[in-house]
Write an enzyme that holds these catalytic residues in place. Structure first.
Site, PDB file in Angstrom:
ATOM      1  N   HIS A 113     -46.390  55.892  42.490  1.00 34.34           N
ATOM      2  CA  HIS A 113     -47.639  56.688  42.102  1.00 34.34           C
ATOM      3  C   HIS A 113     -48.578  56.128  40.945  1.00 34.34           C
ATOM      4  O   HIS A 113     -49.674  55.584  40.812  1.00 34.34           O
ATOM      5  CB  HIS A 113     -47.080  58.091  41.475  1.00 34.34           C
ATOM      6  CG  HIS A 113     -48.308  59.011  41.366  1.00 34.34           C
ATOM      7  ND1 HIS A 113     -48.308  60.123  41.799  1.00 34.34           N
ATOM      8  CD2 HIS A 113     -49.258  59.174  40.492  1.00 34.34           C
ATOM      9  CE1 HIS A 113     -49.537  60.903  41.169  1.00 34.34           C
ATOM     10  NE2 HIS A 113     -50.118  60.066  40.351  1.00 34.34           N
ATOM     11  N   ARG A 126     -59.007  59.622  34.301  1.00 38.44           N
ATOM     12  CA  ARG A 126     -58.191  60.546  34.759  1.00 38.44           C
ATOM     13  C   ARG A 126     -57.505  61.466  33.406  1.00 38.44           C
ATOM     14  O   ARG A 126     -57.621  61.007  32.361  1.00 38.44           O
ATOM     15  CB  ARG A 126     -56.949  60.115  35.564  1.00 38.44           C
ATOM     16  CG  ARG A 126     -56.042  59.099  34.743  1.00 38.44           C
ATOM     17  CD  ARG A 126     -54.928  58.547  35.429  1.00 38.44           C
ATOM     18  NE  ARG A 126     -53.824  59.431  35.371  1.00 38.44           N
ATOM     19  CZ  ARG A 126     -52.900  59.125  34.237  1.00 38.44           C
ATOM     20  NH1 ARG A 126     -53.105  58.377  33.239  1.00 38.44           N
ATOM     21  NH2 ARG A 126     -51.868  59.986  34.168  1.00 38.44           N
TER      22      ARG A 126
END
Ligand code: HEM
Length: 181
Positions: A113, A126
């Site tokens: 990830h 983010r």
């Protein structure tokens, strides 16, 4: 102190919704806009829905990963980042039944990830918010901001992450795309 945020969907807000898509499980009702506000907003009668979350400490990232992320990550609210995505995610009971070390292995050693995500920094800014401990309908609220020229790359990132074994543990996911109002 953890920083709390509420995403209030309705007729008005600082972000205009351009598209909503239920990726897995039940979707959310359509709305025109989302107002992103700090604090745990009570469900306002005028709101179509309200989702809440808080910024927290990292759970899985290792020292080298944190250092790499900090070296390349971009802040929110950049002038050129006029597009955003709000992606609420709920994970399965099987995910939460695992031990911390098993979740970490699935998240990174198996699914990569962070390694995949790092390829999209600093284009994509983010913010991960936690919701599960608030008894919210989703476990996480993920928020991303990017310039229109990076929208294709963001789609590519979503496709890659959703193809990982980690996503076998996603129960419910809705993708909301926005533009600055
Ligand atoms: C933009 C590039 C991305 C990077 C660099 C990135 C990186 C990370 C990192 C390091 C964590 C772990 C935080 C911790 O240690 O607690 C994390 C968690 C998470 N990310 Fe990403 N990510 C990115 C994109 C995405 C996208 C596009 C999504 C959704 C489609 C997403 C969904 C999540 C979720 C739900 C978690 C929480 C997982 C859990 O705790 O079970 N990420 N991300």
């Amino acid at each position: 102190l953890p920083q709390h945020f509420s995403f209030v969907a309705g007729d008005r807000g600082n972000w205009r919704i351009t598209n909503m898509q239920a990726i897995r499980g039940d979707g959310l009702d359509d709305a025109a806009s989302i107002d992103v506000v700090t604090g745990l907003d009570p469900a306002a009668p005028a709101a179509t829905w309200t989702l809440r979350g808080f910024a927290s400490n990292v759970r899985y990232a290792t020292r080298p990963e944190v250092t790499m992320l900090r070296a390349v990550q971009a802040p929110l609210a950049r002038e050129e980042a006029r597009l955003a995505a709000l992606i609420p995610i709920k994970k399965t009971a099987a995910w939460w039944d695992m031990a911390q070390d098993e979740r970490r292995r699935m998240f990174e050693e198996t699914s990569r990830h962070t390694a995949i995500g790092l390829e999209y920094l600093p284009a994509v800014a983010r913010q991960l918010l936690h919701s599960r401990d608030l008894g919210e309908p989703f476990d996480f609220l993920t928020w991303f901001e990017f310039a229109p020229e990076h929208a294709r790359a963001f789609d590519d990132l979503l496709r890659r992450l959703r193809a990982t074994p980690e996503w076998n543990f996603v129960d419910r996911e809705t993708e909301i795309r926005l533009t600055r109002a």
